[in-house]
Design a protein around this motif. Structure first.
Motif, PDB file in Angstrom:
ATOM      1  N   LEU A 102      37.480  46.986  39.741  1.00 30.10           N
ATOM      2  CA  LEU A 102      37.490  46.447  38.376  1.00 30.10           C
ATOM      3  C   LEU A 102      38.854  45.919  37.947  1.00 30.10           C
ATOM      4  O   LEU A 102      39.028  45.488  36.808  1.00 30.10           O
ATOM      5  CB  LEU A 102      37.056  47.533  37.379  1.00 30.10           C
ATOM      6  CG  LEU A 102      35.710  48.211  37.603  1.00 30.10           C
ATOM      7  CD1 LEU A 102      35.465  49.256  36.531  1.00 30.10           C
ATOM      8  CD2 LEU A 102      34.589  47.184  37.617  1.00 30.10           C
ATOM      9  N   LYS A 103      39.807  45.957  38.849  1.00 30.76           N
ATOM     10  CA  LYS A 103      41.197  45.667  38.489  1.00 30.76           C
ATOM     11  C   LYS A 103      41.374  44.359  37.713  1.00 30.76           C
ATOM     12  O   LYS A 103      42.146  44.330  36.740  1.00 30.76           O
ATOM     13  CB  LYS A 103      42.067  45.689  39.755  1.00 30.76           C
ATOM     14  CG  LYS A 103      43.560  45.785  39.493  1.00 30.76           C
ATOM     15  CD  LYS A 103      44.289  46.397  40.688  1.00 30.76           C
ATOM     16  CE  LYS A 103      44.031  45.649  41.983  1.00 30.76           C
ATOM     17  NZ  LYS A 103      44.775  44.395  42.085  1.00 30.76           N
ATOM     18  N   PRO A 104      40.684  43.256  38.052  1.00 29.30           N
ATOM     19  CA  PRO A 104      40.866  42.009  37.294  1.00 29.30           C
ATOM     20  C   PRO A 104      40.437  42.119  35.831  1.00 29.30           C
ATOM     21  O   PRO A 104      40.794  41.259  35.017  1.00 29.30           O
ATOM     22  CB  PRO A 104      39.976  41.011  38.044  1.00 29.30           C
ATOM     23  CG  PRO A 104      39.811  41.576  39.411  1.00 29.30           C
ATOM     24  CD  PRO A 104      39.793  43.053  39.222  1.00 29.30           C
ATOM     25  N   LEU A 105      39.685  43.171  35.492  1.00 29.36           N
ATOM     26  CA  LEU A 105      39.181  43.349  34.133  1.00 29.36           C
ATOM     27  C   LEU A 105      39.975  44.367  33.320  1.00 29.36           C
ATOM     28  O   LEU A 105      39.779  44.482  32.106  1.00 29.36           O
ATOM     29  CB  LEU A 105      37.725  43.824  34.182  1.00 29.36           C
ATOM     30  CG  LEU A 105      36.676  42.834  34.663  1.00 29.36           C
ATOM     31  CD1 LEU A 105      35.404  43.569  35.060  1.00 29.36           C
ATOM     32  CD2 LEU A 105      36.369  41.821  33.572  1.00 29.36           C
ATOM     33  N   GLN A 106      40.873  45.096  33.977  1.00 28.32           N
ATOM     34  CA  GLN A 106      41.450  46.276  33.340  1.00 28.32           C
ATOM     35  C   GLN A 106      42.867  46.068  32.805  1.00 28.32           C
ATOM     36  O   GLN A 106      43.605  47.026  32.625  1.00 28.32           O
ATOM     37  CB  GLN A 106      41.410  47.466  34.312  1.00 28.32           C
ATOM     38  CG  GLN A 106      39.982  47.937  34.576  1.00 28.32           C
ATOM     39  CD  GLN A 106      39.932  49.197  35.418  1.00 28.32           C
ATOM     40  OE1 GLN A 106      40.242  49.184  36.609  1.00 28.32           O
ATOM     41  NE2 GLN A 106      39.551  50.307  34.805  1.00 28.32           N
ATOM     42  N   PHE A 107      43.220  44.854  32.498  1.00 28.59           N
ATOM     43  CA  PHE A 107      44.531  44.610  31.895  1.00 28.59           C
ATOM     44  C   PHE A 107      44.505  44.996  30.413  1.00 28.59           C
ATOM     45  O   PHE A 107      43.476  44.918  29.751  1.00 28.59           O
ATOM     46  CB  PHE A 107      44.941  43.141  32.058  1.00 28.59           C
ATOM     47  CG  PHE A 107      43.966  42.136  31.501  1.00 28.59           C
ATOM     48  CD1 PHE A 107      44.040  41.728  30.178  1.00 28.59           C
ATOM     49  CD2 PHE A 107      42.959  41.597  32.309  1.00 28.59           C
ATOM     50  CE1 PHE A 107      43.150  40.803  29.653  1.00 28.59           C
ATOM     51  CE2 PHE A 107      42.052  40.666  31.791  1.00 28.59           C
ATOM     52  CZ  PHE A 107      42.150  40.274  30.468  1.00 28.59           C
ATOM     53  N   HIS A 108      45.666  45.410  29.913  1.00 32.37           N
ATOM     54  CA  HIS A 108      45.777  45.761  28.502  1.00 32.37           C
ATOM     55  C   HIS A 108      45.880  44.506  27.658  1.00 32.37           C
ATOM     56  O   HIS A 108      46.540  43.532  28.046  1.00 32.37           O
ATOM     57  CB  HIS A 108      47.002  46.643  28.264  1.00 32.37           C
ATOM     58  CG  HIS A 108      46.783  48.072  28.637  1.00 32.37           C
ATOM     59  ND1 HIS A 108      47.001  49.111  27.771  1.00 32.37           N
ATOM     60  CD2 HIS A 108      46.343  48.642  29.786  1.00 32.37           C
ATOM     61  CE1 HIS A 108      46.720  50.249  28.366  1.00 32.37           C
ATOM     62  NE2 HIS A 108      46.330  49.997  29.590  1.00 32.37           N
ATOM     63  N   LEU A 109      45.255  44.540  26.491  1.00 27.90           N
ATOM     64  CA  LEU A 109      45.378  43.432  25.556  1.00 27.90           C
ATOM     65  C   LEU A 109      46.759  43.438  24.913  1.00 27.90           C
ATOM     66  O   LEU A 109      47.383  44.491  24.745  1.00 27.90           O
ATOM     67  CB  LEU A 109      44.316  43.539  24.461  1.00 27.90           C
ATOM     68  CG  LEU A 109      42.850  43.414  24.897  1.00 27.90           C
ATOM     69  CD1 LEU A 109      41.943  43.595  23.685  1.00 27.90           C
ATOM     70  CD2 LEU A 109      42.585  42.078  25.578  1.00 27.90           C
ATOM     71  N   THR A 110      47.240  42.265  24.542  1.00 25.52           N
ATOM     72  CA  THR A 110      48.436  42.139  23.718  1.00 25.52           C
ATOM     73  C   THR A 110      47.960  41.883  22.292  1.00 25.52           C
ATOM     74  O   THR A 110      47.343  40.853  22.012  1.00 25.52           O
ATOM     75  CB  THR A 110      49.321  40.971  24.174  1.00 25.52           C
ATOM     76  OG1 THR A 110      49.717  41.180  25.530  1.00 25.52           O
ATOM     77  CG2 THR A 110      50.562  40.873  23.303  1.00 25.52           C
ATOM     78  N   TYR A 111      48.238  42.819  21.415  1.00 25.43           N
ATOM     79  CA  TYR A 111      47.779  42.687  20.038  1.00 25.43           C
ATOM     80  C   TYR A 111      48.769  41.859  19.218  1.00 25.43           C
ATOM     81  O   TYR A 111      49.986  42.031  19.321  1.00 25.43           O
ATOM     82  CB  TYR A 111      47.622  44.061  19.377  1.00 25.43           C
ATOM     83  CG  TYR A 111      46.650  44.980  20.066  1.00 25.43           C
ATOM     84  CD1 TYR A 111      45.366  44.556  20.394  1.00 25.43           C
ATOM     85  CD2 TYR A 111      47.013  46.284  20.380  1.00 25.43           C
ATOM     86  CE1 TYR A 111      44.472  45.404  21.022  1.00 25.43           C
ATOM     87  CE2 TYR A 111      46.119  47.148  20.998  1.00 25.43           C
ATOM     88  CZ  TYR A 111      44.853  46.698  21.323  1.00 25.43           C
ATOM     89  OH  TYR A 111      43.967  47.548  21.938  1.00 25.43           O
ATOM     90  N   GLU A 112      48.232  41.012  18.388  1.00 25.26           N
ATOM     91  CA  GLU A 112      49.070  40.282  17.442  1.00 25.26           C
ATOM     92  C   GLU A 112      49.224  41.060  16.147  1.00 25.26           C
ATOM     93  O   GLU A 112      50.299  41.129  15.569  1.00 25.26           O
ATOM     94  CB  GLU A 112      48.464  38.910  17.149  1.00 25.26           C
ATOM     95  CG  GLU A 112      49.318  38.052  16.231  1.00 25.26           C
ATOM     96  CD  GLU A 112      48.762  36.653  16.064  1.00 25.26           C
ATOM     97  OE1 GLU A 112      49.419  35.694  16.496  1.00 25.26           O
ATOM     98  OE2 GLU A 112      47.639  36.536  15.525  1.00 25.26           O
TER      99      GLU A 112
END
Length: 527
Positions: free
Chosen positions: A55-65
């Motif tokens: 699942l690695k391509p899906l498991q990045f953290h979001l950058t919140y604005e």
């Protein structure tokens, strides 16, 4: 039904995951780029929490604005309903006006760190009033609060051992981190952690009446019993009678009871589980909600124990001096005026909402938090009924406004992570820690949207074949486990679930539940 493990994934599953990855890359390209390009300099253990190769391509953290109320907005313009609540911090949602105003006003005056500001005395007085504890010490984090509470217990009793309970989490200090091996011995939890620290900890089972004998037999070497009254990693276990016996035993044995209310404090009710269940600790630790989003922690207790920090009360105009030998505690930001301003704003708001009921003090059955807790219960019950109807091995465990997804057959598996990813893609943001929360700013419309997103995510997993039919024997066992793990609906929102019997089906789930602890080494500890 059973969940597919990572080793069981077939080509059709991998193709679906690839399709999801392409969609996520289009939906949140800036977040994905940020998560990749900053790894060279940024050290972040959280990014490995729950990480699966498939699942690695899906498991990045979001950058919140930004965060606003019940919502989070990422740098790609996507909006999410936030149920992570900054790991339980945001009872009143993101940037409520009363906290922003207090912080801005303090910034205009500057924020000297060394001396006192007026907020300091106001905060400690109000904190004592709301919690019922006599004196309060401010720390720089929750981890630090627990670490210092343990030090106070050892100073007050002149004993070394600390009892903790398997499944609890008390921060990242070596002084309170240990696991239990198959023989019941305490063992260090990870790299860089010394066995010598673990040797001073006694790890028992929470709710197991038989383990009270250990405390009684070893009381002459035990300084304190450290307990999460409701464990954030196991919220369905609410053993009130066991905790009453612990309180009775510690009083009789000269052992301090330390109540870690880092998450339940100001969430279960205004004075926490201690007020709700009428079981008061000798010391109590707090953080998260009362700090208003600022880094902080608190220790509260009677003067006879808290005096080990500053020597006790004295007068500047007579011959009196501190009367108690002090244990070493200090920190540059312990009384940072910015966090004090936020804390004062939060405590004032809580007191105002309590006073609106016409009561001088918080009463659990009339606490303003009961409405939020009931909404959480109703939401979780609807979803648990849905999971039973769909025959998927998922249960939502809950207490007050805390809730947590439990996969019964593969608690840290690939399908669990996929559910969280699908929820994000359906507009609901969760936390890698696994703990989720409702806040007072989540509207009924938001809650309906959360329910819809979870149901859609589970249906997608079913449609794409991530659950499969087990044989009859496995299915019967799974159904028994679901029934045992599903929290029973209480007559009152926060009435505790009865303590599990030693031989009931919950015991069968023991290895699954404690796997959170056993995976700390490879996944990292998260709060």
């Amino acid at each position: 039904m059973k969940a597919m493990t990572e080793l069981q994934l077939e080509d059709r599953h991998r193709q679906f995951i690839e399709k999801m990855a392409l969609e996520m890359a289009k939906t949140a390209p800036k977040s994905k780029e940020n998560a990749s390009m900053h790894q060279t300099h940024l050290v972040d253990q959280r990014k490995t929490g729950g990480l699966k190769k498939a699942l690695k391509p899906l498991q990045f953290h979001l950058t919140y604005e930004k965060g606003d109320g019940a919502y989070l907005y990422d740098v790609d313009g996507n909006k999410y309903i936030d149920i992570a609540s900054d790991n339980g911090v945001n009872l009143f949602g993101h940037q409520p006006a009363f906290i922003k105003e207090a912080i801005v006003n303090r910034l205009d005056k500057g924020y000297p760190l060394v001396g006192y500001t007026e907020e300091l005395t106001q905060v400690t007085k109000l904190f004592s009033e709301l919690t019922g504890h006599e004196r309060v010490l401010l720390t720089q984090s929750g981890t630090e609060a627990v670490m210092w509470a343990v030090r106070i217990a050892r100073a007050a009793t002149q004993k070394k051992k600390i009892v903790i309970f398997e499944g609890a989490f008390h921060g990242l200090s070596d002084a309170v981190l240990a696991a239990k091996d198959q023989f019941g011995n305490s063992i260090a939890m990870g790299l860089g952690m010394l066995q010598e620290f673990a040797d001073e900890l006694i790890v028992l089972d929470y709710g197991n009446m038989d383990h009270l004998n250990v405390i009684e037999e070893r009381a002459d070497e035990i300084a304190g019993v450290l307990v999460e009254p409701v464990q954030s990693r196991n919220p369905a276990n609410q053993p009130i009678e066991f905790l009453k016996e612990v309180r009775k035993l510690t009083l009789e044995s000269g052992v301090l009871l330390i109540m870690d209310e880092m998450i339940t404090g100001f969430r279960a009710c205004c004075n926490g589980v201690q007020g709700l269940w009428k079981i008061k600790g000798d010391l109590a630790t707090y953080g998260k909600i009362p700090a208003g989003g600022m880094p902080s922690g608190m220790i509260a207790g009677p003067a006879k124990y808290m005096n080990f920090v500053d020597g006790g009360v004295f007068d500047y105009d007579d011959n009196s001096m501190p009367s108690v030998k002090k244990a070493l505690m200090a920190g540059t930001h312990t009384r940072n005026p910015i966090k004090l301003a936020a804390t004062l704003a939060i405590l004032t708001e809580i007191k105002k909402r309590c006073s609106a009921s016409g009561k001088d003090a918080c009463e659990p059955n009339a606490c303003f938090l009961q409405d939020l807790n009931e909404k959480t219960m109703l939401m979780c019950e609807e979803l648990n009924s849905f999971f039973v109807m769909k025959r998927v091995p998922i249960v939502i465990e809950y207490f007050s406004s805390l809730f947590r997804f439990r996969f019964l057959d593969d608690p840290n598996g690939v399908v669990k992570e996929l559910l969280m990813i699908l929820m994000r893609m359906n507009g609901v943001e969760t936390s890698p820690s696994g703990n989720c929360f409702l806040t007072v700013v989540h509207s009924d419309k938001d809650i309906k949207a959360i329910i819809k997103a979870i149901k859609q995510s589970a249906d997608t997993l079913l449609k794409e074949g991530f659950f499969y039919e087990s044989d009859t024997a496995e299915e019967d066992d799974a159904q028994e486990e679901v029934q045992a793990a599903t929290p029973a609906r209480a007559d009152k929102t926060n009435k505790p679930v009865q303590e599990p019997k030693k031989d009931d089906q919950m015991e069968k789930l023991r290895d699954l539940i404690v796997s959170d602890l056993k995976n700390f080494q490879e996944k990292g500890v998260m709060i």
